[in-house]
Design a protein around this motif. Structure first.
Motif, short mmCIF file in Angstrom:
data_model
loop_
_atom_site.label_atom_id
_atom_site.label_comp_id
_atom_site.label_asym_id
_atom_site.label_seq_id
_atom_site.Cartn_x
_atom_site.Cartn_y
_atom_site.Cartn_z
N ALA A 369 0.85 -1.20 0.00
CA ALA A 369 0.00 0.00 0.00
C ALA A 369 0.88 1.24 0.00
N PRO A 370 1.40 1.64 -1.15
CA PRO A 370 2.34 2.77 -1.19
C PRO A 370 1.77 4.08 -0.66
N GLU A 371 0.51 4.40 -0.99
CA GLU A 371 -0.06 5.67 -0.53
C GLU A 371 -0.16 5.70 0.99
N TYR A 372 -0.53 4.58 1.57
CA TYR A 372 -0.63 4.47 3.03
C TYR A 372 0.73 4.71 3.66
N VAL A 373 1.76 4.09 3.12
CA VAL A 373 3.10 4.18 3.69
C VAL A 373 3.67 5.59 3.54
N TYR A 374 3.54 6.17 2.37
CA TYR A 374 4.15 7.48 2.12
C TYR A 374 3.46 8.61 2.87
N ASN A 375 2.24 8.37 3.36
CA ASN A 375 1.53 9.37 4.15
C ASN A 375 1.62 9.12 5.65
N HIS A 376 2.38 8.11 6.07
CA HIS A 376 2.41 7.70 7.47
C HIS A 376 3.51 8.45 8.22
N HIS A 377 3.15 9.11 9.33
CA HIS A 377 4.12 9.93 10.05
C HIS A 377 5.23 9.10 10.66
N THR A 378 4.94 7.86 11.08
CA THR A 378 6.00 7.01 11.63
C THR A 378 7.03 6.68 10.57
N VAL A 379 6.57 6.39 9.36
CA VAL A 379 7.50 6.11 8.26
C VAL A 379 8.37 7.33 7.99
N ARG A 380 7.76 8.48 7.97
CA ARG A 380 8.51 9.72 7.73
C ARG A 380 9.61 9.89 8.77
N ASP A 381 9.28 9.69 10.04
CA ASP A 381 10.28 9.83 11.09
C ASP A 381 11.37 8.77 10.99
N LEU A 382 10.99 7.54 10.63
CA LEU A 382 11.98 6.49 10.48
C LEU A 382 12.96 6.79 9.36
N ILE A 383 12.44 7.29 8.24
CA ILE A 383 13.31 7.60 7.11
C ILE A 383 14.29 8.72 7.48
N ILE A 384 13.82 9.72 8.21
CA ILE A 384 14.70 10.79 8.66
C ILE A 384 15.80 10.23 9.57
N GLU A 385 15.42 9.34 10.47
CA GLU A 385 16.42 8.75 11.37
C GLU A 385 17.41 7.88 10.60
N LEU A 386 16.91 7.07 9.68
CA LEU A 386 17.79 6.21 8.88
C LEU A 386 18.73 7.03 8.02
N HIS A 387 18.22 8.12 7.48
CA HIS A 387 19.05 9.03 6.68
C HIS A 387 20.18 9.60 7.54
N GLY A 388 19.86 9.97 8.76
CA GLY A 388 20.86 10.55 9.65
C GLY A 388 22.01 9.60 9.95
N ARG A 389 21.69 8.30 10.09
CA ARG A 389 22.75 7.33 10.35
C ARG A 389 23.49 6.95 9.08
N ALA A 390 22.74 6.95 7.95
CA ALA A 390 23.34 6.70 6.63
C ALA A 390 24.18 5.43 6.59
N GLN A 391 23.67 4.35 7.18
CA GLN A 391 24.38 3.08 7.09
C GLN A 391 24.42 2.61 5.64
N PRO A 392 25.59 2.23 5.14
CA PRO A 392 25.68 1.77 3.74
C PRO A 392 24.69 0.66 3.42
N SER A 393 24.45 -0.24 4.38
CA SER A 393 23.52 -1.34 4.12
C SER A 393 22.10 -0.83 3.89
N ALA A 394 21.72 0.23 4.62
CA ALA A 394 20.39 0.81 4.43
C ALA A 394 20.28 1.50 3.08
N ILE A 395 21.35 2.18 2.70
CA ILE A 395 21.36 2.84 1.39
C ILE A 395 21.25 1.80 0.28
N ASP A 396 22.01 0.73 0.41
CA ASP A 396 21.95 -0.34 -0.59
C ASP A 396 20.58 -1.01 -0.61
N ALA A 397 19.90 -1.04 0.54
CA ALA A 397 18.59 -1.68 0.62
C ALA A 397 17.49 -0.85 -0.04
N GLY A 398 17.77 0.42 -0.34
CA GLY A 398 16.79 1.23 -1.05
C GLY A 398 16.23 2.40 -0.27
#
Length: 409
Positions: A369-398
């Protein structure tokens, strides 16, 4: 990564803005939410993610701002994601409130439809909501709401009760979608309309369902104490019926206990959270199978899903992942619940800094459900946190796919 997430729209920037408007130092604010000054500096700078509901709730109260504003909702990402239907839906929901209140002289804004057609339309939009098809639901919802408003004005006798029931069902759909899009004020209007229609029916189970829906809005806005009170009161009112319960009664009893469990977890009351979950599991065992009475998707699988959510809220990602490993989602019909579960599992992995695994779970959710995920505030916060750590494995995972889709680059 070559890209950066703008701090202008970050949670940290909003906290800083609200703090400065109250002429409060970082140290003072940190003290009021029982955190250190260095922690507050990290939050405002975007280095530390707010991932506990209780902390978000305290910050909102101290800064005297709405949780939805603090989290940056609604996320008006682009045209075609349902936001463009909100003005028409806002008008339609206001007219529902007026129509249910019995104001004379109101005129219909839509032609009269047969009850058979209205029943079919409500069933269709419910299926789309449970399939997490946010865009299609929002396209249909304003017109359906206006058609029901016409029916409220025109119906009499037994047809009046049928229409009231359809209003309760449609209000539930509106509540869930509006919560998802971040329009919590409108979601509250929808549940109040549901409560008014349920009161017209005088049906105890409809009233209990409306209370369950109210808790949905209250939990989204971190009004945890109020959510607990509403759910507990509704449980008290069901106690007499629970002496000889039907499957529908067991479903509502279990679903309301799950509301209490989540509210308790967000208040860091682990003992109560697990106790309410255990009571819900007893009801699920008595049912013996997953059901979808009153669109609650209640049953053994939903209890397992909530166990993961509760563990994450209690900051026990290890327990969350253990419970996840034993869940069989194959029999659960609601794509929305599947999707939300994968978001919670991603949250657990993120807490443990298993970033590639978190991204994989989010990818699974987005495939459903892409629309559900892209509008979800928890997902938004998780992506910001993952971006901040910038682990190569996460980048490779997409990870970048989510940053681009959610316009966070």
């Amino acid at each position: 990564m070559g890209t950066s997430i703008s701090t202008a729209t970050s949670v940290g920037a909003r906290i800083q803005r609200a703090r400065r408007s109250k002429k409060m130092s970082q140290a003072a604010l940190a003290g009021l939410v029982e955190r250190s000054e260095s922690w507050m500096r990290g939050v405002e700078a975007g280095r530390i993610n707010l991932d506990k509901h209780s902390v978000i709730d305290r910050l909102s109260a101290v800064l005297e701002v709405e949780v939805s504003w603090l989290l940056g909702q609604p996320f008006d990402m682009s045209q075609g994601t349902g936001h463009d239907a909100v003005p028409a839906l806002r008008t339609a929901l206001r007219r529902t409130s007026l129509s249910l209140s019995g104001h004379r002289g109101l005129r219909s804004a839509a032609p009269q439809s047969s009850l058979t057609d209205l029943r079919a339309d409500v069933d269709r939009i419910t299926r789309r909501r449970q399939a997490a098809n946010l865009l299609e639901v929002m396209r249909q919802l304003p017109d359906l709401t206006e058609s029901l408003n016409t029916a409220i004005l025109m119906a009499s006798g037994i047809e009046r009760d049928v229409v009231s029931g359809l209003v309760v069902e449609t209000s539930h759909v509106a509540r869930t979608i509006l919560n998802q899009l971040g329009y919590h004020d409108l979601a509250w209007t929808a549940v109040e309309n549901s409560a008014a229609a349920a009161a017209r029916l005088g049906a105890p189970l409809m009233v209990a369902w409306s209370a369950w829906d109210r808790c949905g809005v209250l939990l989204h806005t971190e009004s945890v104490g109020e959510a607990f009170t509403v759910a507990e009161t509704a449980l008290t009112e069901l106690e007499e019926i629970m002496k000889e319960p039907t499957p529908q009664v067991l479903s509502l009893w279990g679903a309301l206990n799950l509301r209490c469990a989540v509210a308790s977890a967000r208040r860091n009351d682990a003992v109560s959270a697990w106790a309410f979950l255990a009571e819900a599991e007893l009801a699920a065992d008595r049912l013996g199978a997953d059901r979808n009475d009153f669109q609650t998707v209640f049953g053994p699988t939903n209890c397992d899903i909530h166990a993961v959510e509760i563990a994450v809220a209690l900051d026990r990602p290890d327990i969350a992942l253990k419970r996840h490993a034993s869940i069989n989602l194959a029999g659960l019909q609601s794509k929305e619940r599947h999707t939300r579960h994968h978001i919670e599992v991603a949250h657990a992995y993120c807490r443990l800094k298993h970033d590639a695994a978190a991204v994989d779970q989010l990818k699974h959710a987005a495939s459903l459900a892409p629309e559900y995920v892209y509008n979800h505030h928890t997902v938004r916060d998780l992506i910001i946190e993952l971006h901040g750590r910038a682990q190569p494995s996460a980048i490779d995972a997409g990870l970048g796919v989510f940053e681009r889709a959610m316009r966070l680059q």
